[in-house]
Design a protein around this motif. Structure first.
Motif, mmCIF file in Angstrom:
data_model
loop_
_atom_site.group_PDB
_atom_site.id
_atom_site.type_symbol
_atom_site.label_atom_id
_atom_site.label_comp_id
_atom_site.label_asym_id
_atom_site.label_seq_id
_atom_site.Cartn_x
_atom_site.Cartn_y
_atom_site.Cartn_z
ATOM 1 N N LYS A 53 -5.143 2.534 25.928
ATOM 2 C CA LYS A 53 -4.765 3.372 27.068
ATOM 3 C C LYS A 53 -4.717 4.849 26.663
ATOM 4 C CE LYS A 53 -1.535 1.646 29.592
ATOM 5 N NZ LYS A 53 -0.212 1.246 30.116
ATOM 6 N N ILE A 54 -4.191 5.126 25.491
ATOM 7 C CA ILE A 54 -4.142 6.508 24.978
ATOM 8 C C ILE A 54 -5.559 7.058 24.816
ATOM 9 C CG2 ILE A 54 -3.612 7.893 22.923
ATOM 10 C CD1 ILE A 54 -1.089 6.168 22.600
ATOM 11 N N MET A 55 -6.446 6.266 24.252
ATOM 12 C CA MET A 55 -7.818 6.722 24.029
ATOM 13 C C MET A 55 -8.554 6.938 25.351
ATOM 14 S SD MET A 55 -9.009 4.639 20.589
ATOM 15 C CE MET A 55 -8.918 3.029 21.329
ATOM 16 N N GLU A 56 -8.299 6.092 26.336
ATOM 17 C CA GLU A 56 -8.944 6.240 27.642
ATOM 18 C C GLU A 56 -8.483 7.515 28.347
ATOM 19 O OE1 GLU A 56 -7.974 2.562 29.566
ATOM 20 O OE2 GLU A 56 -9.641 1.488 28.617
ATOM 21 N N ARG A 57 -7.219 7.882 28.179
ATOM 22 C CA ARG A 57 -6.685 9.093 28.811
ATOM 23 C C ARG A 57 -7.192 10.371 28.144
ATOM 24 N NH1 ARG A 57 -0.476 8.523 28.697
ATOM 25 N NH2 ARG A 57 -0.861 6.665 27.502
ATOM 26 N N ASP A 58 -7.593 10.275 26.885
ATOM 27 C CA ASP A 58 -8.021 11.445 26.126
ATOM 28 C C ASP A 58 -9.548 11.484 26.052
ATOM 29 O OD1 ASP A 58 -8.329 13.583 24.453
ATOM 30 O OD2 ASP A 58 -7.408 12.635 22.709
ATOM 31 N N SER A 59 -10.167 12.122 27.036
ATOM 32 C CA SER A 59 -11.635 12.167 27.081
ATOM 33 C C SER A 59 -12.210 13.302 26.232
ATOM 34 C CB SER A 59 -12.097 12.310 28.528
ATOM 35 O OG SER A 59 -11.592 13.525 29.073
ATOM 36 N N ASP A 62 -13.851 11.887 20.548
ATOM 37 C CA ASP A 62 -14.660 10.689 20.338
ATOM 38 C C ASP A 62 -13.943 9.790 19.342
ATOM 39 O OD1 ASP A 62 -16.765 11.509 22.001
ATOM 40 O OD2 ASP A 62 -17.646 12.717 20.388
ATOM 41 N N TYR A 63 -13.321 8.746 19.841
ATOM 42 C CA TYR A 63 -12.593 7.812 18.985
ATOM 43 C C TYR A 63 -13.572 6.825 18.364
ATOM 44 C CZ TYR A 63 -8.194 9.512 20.855
ATOM 45 O OH TYR A 63 -7.137 10.301 21.190
ATOM 46 N N ILE A 64 -13.309 6.490 17.123
ATOM 47 C CA ILE A 64 -14.136 5.544 16.387
ATOM 48 C C ILE A 64 -13.247 4.365 15.991
ATOM 49 C CG2 ILE A 64 -15.560 5.206 14.329
ATOM 50 C CD1 ILE A 64 -15.915 8.329 14.347
ATOM 51 N N ALA A 65 -13.727 3.161 16.250
ATOM 52 C CA ALA A 65 -12.994 1.959 15.837
ATOM 53 C C ALA A 65 -13.448 1.606 14.424
ATOM 54 C CB ALA A 65 -13.277 0.806 16.785
ATOM 55 N N SER A 66 -12.503 1.498 13.510
ATOM 56 C CA SER A 66 -12.857 1.126 12.139
ATOM 57 C C SER A 66 -13.000 -0.388 12.045
ATOM 58 C CB SER A 66 -11.792 1.604 11.157
ATOM 59 O OG SER A 66 -10.700 0.729 11.179
ATOM 60 N N ASN A 67 -13.623 -0.834 11.002
ATOM 61 C CA ASN A 67 -13.729 -2.275 10.750
ATOM 62 C C ASN A 67 -12.422 -2.843 10.223
ATOM 63 O OD1 ASN A 67 -16.437 -2.223 11.468
ATOM 64 N ND2 ASN A 67 -17.117 -1.822 9.379
ATOM 65 N N ASN A 68 -11.451 -1.966 9.954
ATOM 66 C CA ASN A 68 -10.193 -2.388 9.347
ATOM 67 C C ASN A 68 -9.038 -2.504 10.340
ATOM 68 O OD1 ASN A 68 -11.186 -2.472 6.621
ATOM 69 N ND2 ASN A 68 -11.289 -0.248 6.724
ATOM 70 N N GLY A 69 -9.305 -2.388 11.650
ATOM 71 C CA GLY A 69 -8.258 -2.618 12.639
ATOM 72 C C GLY A 69 -7.487 -1.387 13.068
ATOM 73 N N PHE A 146 -2.787 3.991 14.012
ATOM 74 C CA PHE A 146 -2.561 2.733 13.307
ATOM 75 C C PHE A 146 -1.614 1.828 14.087
ATOM 76 C CE2 PHE A 146 -3.094 5.690 9.590
ATOM 77 C CZ PHE A 146 -4.301 5.183 9.150
ATOM 78 N N PRO A 147 -1.999 0.568 14.343
ATOM 79 C CA PRO A 147 -1.019 -0.398 14.843
ATOM 80 C C PRO A 147 0.011 -0.638 13.735
ATOM 81 C CG PRO A 147 -3.180 -1.443 14.522
ATOM 82 C CD PRO A 147 -3.322 -0.002 14.167
ATOM 83 N N SER A 148 1.156 -1.140 14.092
ATOM 84 C CA SER A 148 2.256 -1.239 13.123
ATOM 85 C C SER A 148 1.900 -2.047 11.881
ATOM 86 C CB SER A 148 3.499 -1.835 13.789
ATOM 87 O OG SER A 148 3.248 -3.149 14.236
ATOM 88 N N TYR A 149 1.085 -3.079 12.012
ATOM 89 C CA TYR A 149 0.770 -3.886 10.829
ATOM 90 C C TYR A 149 -0.089 -3.117 9.825
ATOM 91 C CZ TYR A 149 -4.108 -5.126 11.901
ATOM 92 O OH TYR A 149 -5.458 -5.091 12.122
#
Length: 186
Positions: A53-59, A62-69, A146-149
């Protein structure tokens, strides 16, 4: 005399017996672990939805999804085509970073965390930051979500970061001292 020999033989026979495994007094069905797994999956799902939701609001970024979560974007990107080195095991990195909540509230503001020297994968650092640094080049500034984990998890940092808190970390990588150049200097 015969009696003593019999006692010695009896004791020798009894003492050579192999130990038997003790059985648990009670057996658990594993339901606690199953419940814990389900709670953690639900928590991760909530955190990922919030980050999305945060990434969708911030146009503007350019967010990049890492392979590490985790996710990240570049504040300053190194576009020098001659400088393509990213950190590897044993390299010495000099960097600084800030930590905020996902909403942008500072936890450790600029200057609170001193510039840090870190030997890649040879020192303690929270998982997400350890993995994120390996994606960076010298001179870059990157913001990680980062998600909490991937951050401080269940325990927090026992100071300012609480239990299961997803965080934003802004990192500036000042320099990379290659492991091979470190070994030749010694």
């Amino acid at each position: 005399m015969k009696f003593r020999v019999l006692i010695i033989l009896f004791l020798a026979t009894v003492s050579c017996k192999s130990p038997e495994a003790r059985r648990p007094v009670s057996q658990s069905s594993g339901s606690y672990i199953d419940q814990s797994v389900e709670r953690n999956k639900a928590l991760l799902s909530q955190e990922e939805a919030y980050i999305t939701k945060i990434m969708e609001r911030d146009s503007t970024r350019d967010y990049i999804a890492s392979n590490n979560g985790f996710w990240y974007f570049y504040n300053e990107r190194n576009t020098d085509s001659t400088n393509t080195q990213t950190p590897e095991f044993g390299d010495i990195l000099i960097f600084d970073y800030t930590i905020s909540t996902l909403d942008g509230k500072p936890i450790y503001a600029e200057g609170e965390k001193a510039t840090r020297e870190y030997a890649v994968d040879q020192e303690e650092l929270f998982t997400g930051l350890r993995e994120g640094l390996k994606l960076m080049k010298e001179g870059e500034t990157v913001t990680f979500l980062f998600p909490s984990y991937k951050a401080y998890g269940y325990y927090g940092d026992k100071a300012k970061i609480g239990t299961n808190l997803p965080i934003t970390t802004k990192v500036t990588l000042h320099s990379i001292k290659s492991k091979t150049s470190n070994e030749s200097n010694n």
